[in-house]
Design a protein around this motif. Structure first.
Motif, PDB file in Angstrom:
ATOM      1  N   THR A  25       0.849  -1.199   0.000  1.00 57.42           N
ATOM      2  CA  THR A  25       0.000   0.000   0.000  1.00 57.42           C
ATOM      3  C   THR A  25       0.880   1.243   0.000  1.00 57.42           C
ATOM      4  O   THR A  25       1.912   1.282   0.672  1.00 57.42           O
ATOM      5  CB  THR A  25      -0.912   0.018   1.243  1.00 57.42           C
ATOM      6  OG1 THR A  25      -1.772  -1.126   1.205  1.00 57.42           O
ATOM      7  CG2 THR A  25      -1.762   1.275   1.286  1.00 57.42           C
ATOM      8  N   VAL A  26       0.483   2.234  -0.780  1.00 56.35           N
ATOM      9  CA  VAL A  26       1.192   3.509  -0.807  1.00 56.35           C
ATOM     10  C   VAL A  26       0.263   4.606  -0.302  1.00 56.35           C
ATOM     11  O   VAL A  26      -0.929   4.625  -0.620  1.00 56.35           O
ATOM     12  CB  VAL A  26       1.716   3.848  -2.221  1.00 56.35           C
ATOM     13  CG1 VAL A  26       0.566   3.998  -3.222  1.00 56.35           C
ATOM     14  CG2 VAL A  26       2.561   5.115  -2.195  1.00 56.35           C
ATOM     15  N   ARG A  27       0.807   5.500   0.499  1.00 57.18           N
ATOM     16  CA  ARG A  27       0.073   6.688   0.949  1.00 57.18           C
ATOM     17  C   ARG A  27       0.518   7.858   0.083  1.00 57.18           C
ATOM     18  O   ARG A  27       1.698   8.201   0.025  1.00 57.18           O
ATOM     19  CB  ARG A  27       0.375   6.990   2.411  1.00 57.18           C
ATOM     20  CG  ARG A  27      -0.352   8.236   2.951  1.00 57.18           C
ATOM     21  CD  ARG A  27      -0.065   8.414   4.436  1.00 57.18           C
ATOM     22  NE  ARG A  27      -0.767   9.553   5.007  1.00 57.18           N
ATOM     23  CZ  ARG A  27      -0.794   9.829   6.318  1.00 57.18           C
ATOM     24  NH1 ARG A  27      -0.149   9.034   7.184  1.00 57.18           N
ATOM     25  NH2 ARG A  27      -1.448  10.883   6.767  1.00 57.18           N
ATOM     26  N   LEU A  28      -0.429   8.442  -0.625  1.00 56.03           N
ATOM     27  CA  LEU A  28      -0.158   9.573  -1.504  1.00 56.03           C
ATOM     28  C   LEU A  28      -0.739  10.834  -0.873  1.00 56.03           C
ATOM     29  O   LEU A  28      -1.929  10.892  -0.569  1.00 56.03           O
ATOM     30  CB  LEU A  28      -0.773   9.342  -2.882  1.00 56.03           C
ATOM     31  CG  LEU A  28      -0.282   8.089  -3.626  1.00 56.03           C
ATOM     32  CD1 LEU A  28      -1.114   7.871  -4.878  1.00 56.03           C
ATOM     33  CD2 LEU A  28       1.195   8.207  -3.978  1.00 56.03           C
ATOM     34  N   ARG A  29       0.112  11.832  -0.685  1.00 57.32           N
ATOM     35  CA  ARG A  29      -0.326  13.122  -0.146  1.00 57.32           C
ATOM     36  C   ARG A  29      -0.392  14.118  -1.306  1.00 57.32           C
ATOM     37  O   ARG A  29       0.643  14.610  -1.775  1.00 57.32           O
ATOM     38  CB  ARG A  29       0.645  13.621   0.924  1.00 57.32           C
ATOM     39  CG  ARG A  29       0.808  12.704   2.146  1.00 57.32           C
ATOM     40  CD  ARG A  29       1.873  13.272   3.079  1.00 57.32           C
ATOM     41  NE  ARG A  29       2.192  12.404   4.202  1.00 57.32           N
ATOM     42  CZ  ARG A  29       1.713  12.545   5.445  1.00 57.32           C
ATOM     43  NH1 ARG A  29       0.864  13.537   5.700  1.00 57.32           N
ATOM     44  NH2 ARG A  29       2.085  11.731   6.404  1.00 57.32           N
ATOM     45  N   PHE A  30      -1.588  14.399  -1.804  1.00 62.39           N
ATOM     46  CA  PHE A  30      -1.771  15.380  -2.879  1.00 62.39           C
ATOM     47  C   PHE A  30      -1.855  16.775  -2.263  1.00 62.39           C
ATOM     48  O   PHE A  30      -2.642  17.002  -1.326  1.00 62.39           O
ATOM     49  CB  PHE A  30      -3.047  15.104  -3.662  1.00 62.39           C
ATOM     50  CG  PHE A  30      -3.005  13.859  -4.513  1.00 62.39           C
ATOM     51  CD1 PHE A  30      -2.387  13.863  -5.753  1.00 62.39           C
ATOM     52  CD2 PHE A  30      -3.586  12.678  -4.069  1.00 62.39           C
ATOM     53  CE1 PHE A  30      -2.362  12.723  -6.542  1.00 62.39           C
ATOM     54  CE2 PHE A  30      -3.567  11.536  -4.845  1.00 62.39           C
ATOM     55  CZ  PHE A  30      -2.953  11.551  -6.090  1.00 62.39           C
TER      56      PHE A  30
END
Length: 389
Positions: free
Chosen positions: A295-300
């Motif tokens: 799982t990757v956490r993406l902070r836009f």
């Protein structure tokens, strides 16, 4: 007349467009189709009889370089034109290496328990693609500026030295800080003059995804790259947000014409033609490498200040876990495959790799995934690849 720019000596007479071709394109006067033409679609006017389209170029207004196609009227103030004009290339003080990356984590110094960060603003040349260089308002000689990573409850001190040719200030977007530390130029503080400095100090009581940016001539300075990520980790990690990898994606637009850089804006002459994630346009953006099951956490971060970007991920939906620095309860979280990231907004999403392959993250406005209206290697601009093995 006084301006904040010096005389640009590289303007050529050929850069000035004849008055009868401005503003916009002269496509000639269309001729209404005859009844015969309407019933016989194959019939068409002779293309050679149409007038040639004039090529719009940069123009000069006093000592300012104005963008192609800009509509200027007699009631336009000089201050407004200064904000929309090209960056004065004679004021550039540094050229970053072509392979330089922005968003590099800045380690603080600890002084009597206070985390101290030294930030320097300056005007630099920055490559968004091989062979495509912009004149940018940078922090610590990078675009975006350095990533500031701290922990909830930290006492922090930001010493900002201004080496720009213009006054500036720094606002801590989304953070609750003492009013005099808010960074609103001409409201809570005097702008930091060229060569001057200002120290911001406060205790950080929140946790989440935030960012910092200029709050002086914001439409110009932020639009030219003066911003950076500010990540605040919670005192106690939330196990429901655990991820194998984490990436921050800061979105921006650029207007580049004939070697000049203009602040991108939604108006004639200043609509963007390049788009970047963390200061680079695809295919120069980073590639995320994962394995099935991770799982990757993406902070836009909507570090752009004029445009909305519907960011989409291929390869299955993601979970929206936080908005504007506020972690959603598990009951409030939701699945999506596209989110509209507006100016100033932040979204934290969790995406799980379920299949091998190359999966794209990209803006779903087609123009925003081109480089000067061209696709390269299957995309451009606001595009990143996730390679799952």
């Amino acid at each position: 007349m006084k301006t904040r720019f010096g005389v640009l000596t590289i303007l050529l007479a050929s850069n000035v467009v004849a008055q009868d071709t401005m503003p916009g394109m002269n496509m000639g006067t269309p001729t209404a189709p005859s009844i015969h033409d309407q019933h016989h679609p194959a019939a068409s006017p002779n293309i050679s009889s149409l007038p040639e389209t004039p090529i719009s170029t940069v123009t000069r207004m006093g000592n300012l370089v104005m963008p192609p196609g800009m509509i200027m009227t007699p009631d336009q103030s000089m201050e407004a034109m200064q904000d929309m004009a090209a960056v004065d290339l004679s004021k550039v003080t540094y050229t970053a290496p072509a392979n330089a990356r922005g968003d590099q984590t800045l380690q603080p110094k600890i002084v009597n328990g206070v985390k101290v960060f030294n930030l320097e603003t300056s005007l630099i040349n920055w490559n968004i693609l091989p062979g495509v260089q912009v004149a940018a308002y940078a922090v610590n000689k990078q675009v975006p500026g350095p990533r500031l990573r701290i922990t909830q409850g930290d006492r922090v001190r930001f010493v900002v030295r201004n080496n720009l040719p213009d006054p500036t200030s720094i606002h801590w977007h989304g953070l609750s800080v003492p009013n005099k530390m808010d960074g609103s130029a001409d409201v809570t503080q005097k702008p930091i003059p060229p060569g001057g400095s200002f120290t911001y100090e406060f205790t950080v009581n929140q946790a989440g995804t935030f960012f910092y940016h200029s709050h002086e001539a914001v439409d110009r300075q932020q639009g030219l790259g003066l911003y950076g990520a500010l990540i605040v980790d919670p005192k106690k990690p939330d196990p429901t947000l655990k991820a194998d990898k984490e990436y921050t994606l800061q979105l921006q637009e650029w207007k580049v014409a004939q070697g000049y850089t203009f602040p991108a804006m939604p108006m004639e002459g200043l609509f963007p033609n390049f788009f970047t994630i963390n200061g680079k346009a695809y295919p120069s953006t980073e590639t995320i490498k994962m394995k099935v099951g991770q799982t990757v956490r993406l902070r836009f971060i909507g570090s752009n200040n004029n445009f909305i970007h519907p960011m989409h991920i291929h390869g299955g939906p993601f979970t929206v876990a936080a908005i504007d620095g506020e972690t959603l309860s598990q009951a409030a979280r939701y699945k999506a495959d596209t989110i509209n990231v507006g100016p100033g907004q932040r979204y934290d999403v969790l995406w799980k790799a379920t299949q091998k392959g190359t999966w794209l993250i990209h803006c779903h406005i087609p123009h925003h995934i081109t480089n000067n209206n061209e696709e390269v290697a299957g995309g451009g601009g606001l595009t990143m690849a996730i390679v799952v093995e």
